[in-house]
Design an enzyme around this catalytic site. Structure first.
Site, PDB file in Angstrom:
ATOM      1  N   TYR A 172       0.811  -1.229   0.000  1.00 17.77           N
ATOM      2  CA  TYR A 172       0.000   0.000   0.000  1.00 17.77           C
ATOM      3  C   TYR A 172       0.840   1.273   0.000  1.00 17.77           C
ATOM      4  O   TYR A 172       0.290   2.370  -0.086  1.00 17.77           O
ATOM      5  CB  TYR A 172      -0.931   0.005   1.220  1.00 17.77           C
ATOM      6  CG  TYR A 172      -1.934  -1.128   1.199  1.00 17.77           C
ATOM      7  CD1 TYR A 172      -2.922  -1.178   0.215  1.00 17.77           C
ATOM      8  CD2 TYR A 172      -1.902  -2.144   2.152  1.00 17.77           C
ATOM      9  CE1 TYR A 172      -3.840  -2.215   0.177  1.00 17.77           C
ATOM     10  CE2 TYR A 172      -2.823  -3.190   2.124  1.00 17.77           C
ATOM     11  CZ  TYR A 172      -3.788  -3.219   1.147  1.00 17.77           C
ATOM     12  OH  TYR A 172      -4.697  -4.233   1.096  1.00 17.77           O
TER      13      TYR A 172
ATOM     14  N   HIS B  32      -9.647   1.389  -5.203  1.00 18.38           N
ATOM     15  CA  HIS B  32      -8.758   0.475  -4.470  1.00 18.38           C
ATOM     16  C   HIS B  32      -7.329   0.861  -4.804  1.00 18.38           C
ATOM     17  O   HIS B  32      -7.002   1.057  -5.987  1.00 18.38           O
ATOM     18  CB  HIS B  32      -8.986  -0.991  -4.875  1.00 18.38           C
ATOM     19  CG  HIS B  32     -10.315  -1.525  -4.451  1.00 18.38           C
ATOM     20  ND1 HIS B  32     -10.646  -1.725  -3.130  1.00 18.38           N
ATOM     21  CD2 HIS B  32     -11.400  -1.871  -5.171  1.00 18.38           C
ATOM     22  CE1 HIS B  32     -11.880  -2.179  -3.054  1.00 18.38           C
ATOM     23  NE2 HIS B  32     -12.369  -2.282  -4.280  1.00 18.38           N
TER      24      HIS B  32
HETATM   25  C1  DQA Z   1      -8.076  -2.365  -0.690  1.00 20.49           C
HETATM   26  C2  DQA Z   1      -8.101  -3.802  -1.220  1.00 20.49           C
HETATM   27  C3  DQA Z   1      -8.859  -4.710  -0.271  1.00 20.49           C
HETATM   28  O1  DQA Z   1      -8.855  -6.051  -0.775  1.00 20.49           O
HETATM   29  C4  DQA Z   1      -8.236  -4.714   1.093  1.00 20.49           C
HETATM   30  O2  DQA Z   1      -9.002  -5.488   1.997  1.00 20.49           O
HETATM   31  C5  DQA Z   1      -8.022  -3.346   1.634  1.00 20.49           C
HETATM   32  C6  DQA Z   1      -7.520  -2.310   0.727  1.00 20.49           C
HETATM   33  C7  DQA Z   1      -7.214  -1.436  -1.566  1.00 20.49           C
HETATM   34  O3  DQA Z   1      -7.378  -0.235  -1.453  1.00 20.49           O
HETATM   35  O4  DQA Z   1      -6.394  -1.919  -2.343  1.00 20.49           O
HETATM   36  O5  DQA Z   1      -8.162  -3.095   2.833  1.00 20.49           O
HETATM   37  O6  DQA Z   1      -9.400  -1.855  -0.701  1.00 20.49           O
END
Ligand code: DQA
Length: 145
Positions: free
Chosen positions: A22, A98
């Protein structure tokens, strides 16, 4: 024009949470960047982050009064029929975000209860995806409005 930016569980931990996936940008950083862009485009933003599913449903219901919603439902994307129903129940278009592309990750992330009910979504573009989503949503609302 008013847009609500709603983030789901664990996104308050961006910056420290699995940085290899992330990145190191925090949610506060992302919100500040969105705020700067929104001011330049003369749009009013509100921000909310909720770890609870019910809180996120309540926040979506309250967003019935805005013009558009940007939503990263995080893990609830893959589990929550209640969130899907809330997206369908409210008037404003919802633009999904996402940071990663969940379809390229674990199998359980391929289940997506929101993909076919959001107006559109931006995935796999990291923090910049929120800015792309904001610009795209504003353009859509201005074109349609
Ligand atoms: C997310 C992707 C989801 O699968 C995960 O549970 C997240 C972050 C993303 O921003 O990539 O918490 O939403």
């Amino acid at each position: 024009m008013k847009i609500a930016v709603l983030n789901g569980p664990n996104l308050n931990l961006l910056g420290q949470r699995e940085p290899e996936l992330y990145g190191t940008t925090t949610l506060v950083d992302i919100e500040q960047q969105m705020q700067t862009l929104a001011e330049a485009l003369r749009v009013e933003l509100t921000f909310g982050q909720y770890n609870g599913e019910g809180e996120l449903v309540t926040a979506l219901q309250a967003a019935d009064r805005v013009d558009g919603v940007i939503l990263n439902a995080a893990a609830y994307t893959h589990t929550s029929i209640a969130l899907r129903d809330a997206v369908l129940a409210i008037r404003p278009p919802v633009w999904g975000v996402h940071l990663t592309d969940p379809s390229t990750r674990e199998d359980f992330r391929r289940i997506d209860y929101l993909a076919d009910v959001v107006f559109n979504q931006t995935v796999g573009r990291g923090p910049e995806g929120y800015l792309v989503a904001l610009q795209s949503l504003i353009q859509t609302l201005r074109t349609e409005g």
